[in-house]
Design a protein around this motif. Structure first.
Motif, PDB file in Angstrom:
ATOM      1  N   LYS A 238      40.410  13.195  14.479  1.00  0.00           N
ATOM      2  CA  LYS A 238      40.299  12.671  13.120  1.00  0.00           C
ATOM      3  C   LYS A 238      41.671  12.589  12.441  1.00  0.00           C
ATOM      4  O   LYS A 238      41.943  11.642  11.717  1.00  0.00           O
ATOM      5  N   SER A 239      42.510  13.580  12.687  1.00  0.00           N
ATOM      6  CA  SER A 239      43.850  13.572  12.097  1.00  0.00           C
ATOM      7  C   SER A 239      44.657  12.368  12.557  1.00  0.00           C
ATOM      8  O   SER A 239      45.382  11.757  11.761  1.00  0.00           O
ATOM      9  N   ILE A 240      44.529  12.024  13.821  1.00  0.00           N
ATOM     10  CA  ILE A 240      45.270  10.882  14.366  1.00  0.00           C
ATOM     11  C   ILE A 240      44.805   9.584  13.709  1.00  0.00           C
ATOM     12  O   ILE A 240      45.620   8.704  13.416  1.00  0.00           O
ATOM     13  N   VAL A 241      43.522   9.467  13.446  1.00  0.00           N
ATOM     14  CA  VAL A 241      42.990   8.265  12.789  1.00  0.00           C
ATOM     15  C   VAL A 241      43.585   8.134  11.388  1.00  0.00           C
ATOM     16  O   VAL A 241      44.010   7.041  10.984  1.00  0.00           O
ATOM     17  N   ILE A 242      43.643   9.236  10.668  1.00  0.00           N
ATOM     18  CA  ILE A 242      44.226   9.216   9.319  1.00  0.00           C
ATOM     19  C   ILE A 242      45.710   8.872   9.387  1.00  0.00           C
ATOM     20  O   ILE A 242      46.207   8.036   8.622  1.00  0.00           O
ATOM     21  N   LEU A 243      46.427   9.498  10.319  1.00  0.00           N
ATOM     22  CA  LEU A 243      47.859   9.229  10.467  1.00  0.00           C
ATOM     23  C   LEU A 243      48.107   7.761  10.797  1.00  0.00           C
ATOM     24  O   LEU A 243      48.990   7.127  10.215  1.00  0.00           O
ATOM     25  N   LYS A 244      47.325   7.205  11.708  1.00  0.00           N
ATOM     26  CA  LYS A 244      47.473   5.784  12.060  1.00  0.00           C
ATOM     27  C   LYS A 244      47.209   4.889  10.852  1.00  0.00           C
ATOM     28  O   LYS A 244      47.894   3.890  10.657  1.00  0.00           O
ATOM     29  N   ALA A 245      46.226   5.252  10.035  1.00  0.00           N
ATOM     30  CA  ALA A 245      45.917   4.461   8.842  1.00  0.00           C
ATOM     31  C   ALA A 245      47.068   4.516   7.834  1.00  0.00           C
ATOM     32  O   ALA A 245      47.410   3.497   7.221  1.00  0.00           O
ATOM     33  N   ILE A 246      47.677   5.674   7.685  1.00  0.00           N
ATOM     34  CA  ILE A 246      48.810   5.825   6.767  1.00  0.00           C
ATOM     35  C   ILE A 246      49.982   4.980   7.258  1.00  0.00           C
ATOM     36  O   ILE A 246      50.584   4.215   6.493  1.00  0.00           O
ATOM     37  N   ILE A 247      50.317   5.105   8.524  1.00  0.00           N
ATOM     38  CA  ILE A 247      51.436   4.354   9.093  1.00  0.00           C
ATOM     39  C   ILE A 247      51.174   2.853   9.011  1.00  0.00           C
ATOM     40  O   ILE A 247      52.066   2.075   8.663  1.00  0.00           O
ATOM     41  N   SER A 248      49.965   2.459   9.284  1.00  0.00           N
ATOM     42  CA  SER A 248      49.596   1.051   9.188  1.00  0.00           C
ATOM     43  C   SER A 248      49.791   0.536   7.764  1.00  0.00           C
ATOM     44  O   SER A 248      50.354  -0.544   7.549  1.00  0.00           O
ATOM     45  N   PHE A 249      49.349   1.312   6.782  1.00  0.00           N
ATOM     46  CA  PHE A 249      49.512   0.926   5.377  1.00  0.00           C
ATOM     47  C   PHE A 249      50.992   0.780   5.041  1.00  0.00           C
ATOM     48  O   PHE A 249      51.404  -0.202   4.413  1.00  0.00           O
ATOM     49  N   LEU A 250      51.797   1.739   5.463  1.00  0.00           N
ATOM     50  CA  LEU A 250      53.233   1.692   5.171  1.00  0.00           C
ATOM     51  C   LEU A 250      53.885   0.468   5.811  1.00  0.00           C
ATOM     52  O   LEU A 250      54.679  -0.227   5.172  1.00  0.00           O
ATOM     53  N   ARG A 251      53.536   0.183   7.039  1.00  0.00           N
ATOM     54  CA  ARG A 251      54.142  -0.955   7.743  1.00  0.00           C
ATOM     55  C   ARG A 251      53.688  -2.294   7.167  1.00  0.00           C
ATOM     56  O   ARG A 251      54.466  -3.239   7.134  1.00  0.00           O
ATOM     57  N   GLU A 252      52.449  -2.362   6.724  1.00  0.00           N
ATOM     58  CA  GLU A 252      51.945  -3.613   6.149  1.00  0.00           C
ATOM     59  C   GLU A 252      52.482  -3.868   4.747  1.00  0.00           C
ATOM     60  O   GLU A 252      52.510  -5.009   4.292  1.00  0.00           O
ATOM     61  N   ASN A 253      52.904  -2.802   4.063  1.00  0.00           N
ATOM     62  CA  ASN A 253      53.333  -2.926   2.676  1.00  0.00           C
ATOM     63  C   ASN A 253      54.788  -2.547   2.445  1.00  0.00           C
ATOM     64  O   ASN A 253      55.195  -2.327   1.315  1.00  0.00           O
ATOM     65  N   TYR A 254      55.573  -2.475   3.515  1.00  0.00           N
ATOM     66  CA  TYR A 254      56.954  -2.015   3.397  1.00  0.00           C
ATOM     67  C   TYR A 254      57.787  -2.852   2.429  1.00  0.00           C
ATOM     68  O   TYR A 254      58.720  -2.361   1.803  1.00  0.00           O
ATOM     69  N   ASP A 255      57.452  -4.126   2.282  1.00  0.00           N
ATOM     70  CA  ASP A 255      58.252  -5.020   1.446  1.00  0.00           C
ATOM     71  C   ASP A 255      57.786  -5.055  -0.009  1.00  0.00           C
ATOM     72  O   ASP A 255      58.291  -5.834  -0.810  1.00  0.00           O
ATOM     73  N   LYS A 256      56.848  -4.175  -0.343  1.00  0.00           N
ATOM     74  CA  LYS A 256      56.333  -4.076  -1.714  1.00  0.00           C
ATOM     75  C   LYS A 256      56.590  -2.662  -2.237  1.00  0.00           C
ATOM     76  O   LYS A 256      56.806  -1.743  -1.451  1.00  0.00           O
ATOM     77  N   PRO A 257      56.514  -2.472  -3.549  1.00  0.00           N
ATOM     78  CA  PRO A 257      56.608  -1.097  -4.063  1.00  0.00           C
ATOM     79  C   PRO A 257      55.409  -0.282  -3.564  1.00  0.00           C
ATOM     80  O   PRO A 257      54.271  -0.745  -3.629  1.00  0.00           O
ATOM     81  N   VAL A 258      55.667   0.883  -3.014  1.00  0.00           N
ATOM     82  CA  VAL A 258      54.603   1.746  -2.488  1.00  0.00           C
ATOM     83  C   VAL A 258      54.682   3.085  -3.210  1.00  0.00           C
ATOM     84  O   VAL A 258      55.743   3.694  -3.265  1.00  0.00           O
ATOM     85  N   THR A 259      53.565   3.521  -3.760  1.00  0.00           N
ATOM     86  CA  THR A 259      53.515   4.837  -4.394  1.00  0.00           C
ATOM     87  C   THR A 259      52.698   5.781  -3.528  1.00  0.00           C
ATOM     88  O   THR A 259      51.843   5.341  -2.743  1.00  0.00           O
ATOM     89  N   LEU A 260      52.970   7.057  -3.682  1.00  0.00           N
ATOM     90  CA  LEU A 260      52.198   8.058  -2.956  1.00  0.00           C
ATOM     91  C   LEU A 260      50.722   7.975  -3.351  1.00  0.00           C
ATOM     92  O   LEU A 260      49.836   8.143  -2.521  1.00  0.00           O
ATOM     93  N   GLU A 261      50.475   7.657  -4.614  1.00  0.00           N
ATOM     94  CA  GLU A 261      49.096   7.533  -5.100  1.00  0.00           C
ATOM     95  C   GLU A 261      48.360   6.398  -4.398  1.00  0.00           C
ATOM     96  O   GLU A 261      47.217   6.569  -3.965  1.00  0.00           O
TER      97      GLU A 261
END
Length: 105
Positions: free
Chosen positions: A1-24
């Motif tokens: 389950k932890s790996i699924v969450i980590l992959k989702a976080i990394i995916s979000f960061l990579r898909e949105n790297y060119d936009k402002p990203v907040t921790l929230e």
């Protein structure tokens, strides 16, 4: 389950790297609290989400510096940085030289 969450976080960061990203926003994308997400990510990767994001942004910037004739300012902004001096400082910290010197090599 932890790996699924980590992959989702990394995916979000990579898909949105060119936009402002907040921790929230990042935490909301995986249904966790910002505090939990920050601790979880640091525990799993030994980096904060922002450190990871900045490293990814710098890798994107490096590719643009190598393959385009975009100005350093345009590279910075198109790679998700909203402050040129912060981009240059972060680039130098990660790559050991300024973007202009890196491109000249």
């Amino acid at each position: 389950k932890s790996i699924v969450i980590l992959k989702a976080i990394i995916s979000f960061l990579r898909e949105n790297y060119d936009k402002p990203v907040t921790l929230e926003a990042l935490a909301q994308s995986v249904g966790k609290s910002p505090k939990y997400l920050g601790a979880f990510f640091k525990n799993m990767t030994d980096k904060t989400p922002i450190e990871y994001l900045n490293e990814y942004r710098i890798e994107k910037a490096v590719r643009k510096l190598r393959t385009t004739d975009m100005s350093v300012t345009d590279v910075a902004f198109s790679s998700g940085f909203s402050d040129l001096s912060y981009f240059i400082k972060t680039f130098k910290k990660i790559k050991g030289s300024t973007p202009r010197k890196y491109r000249a090599k």
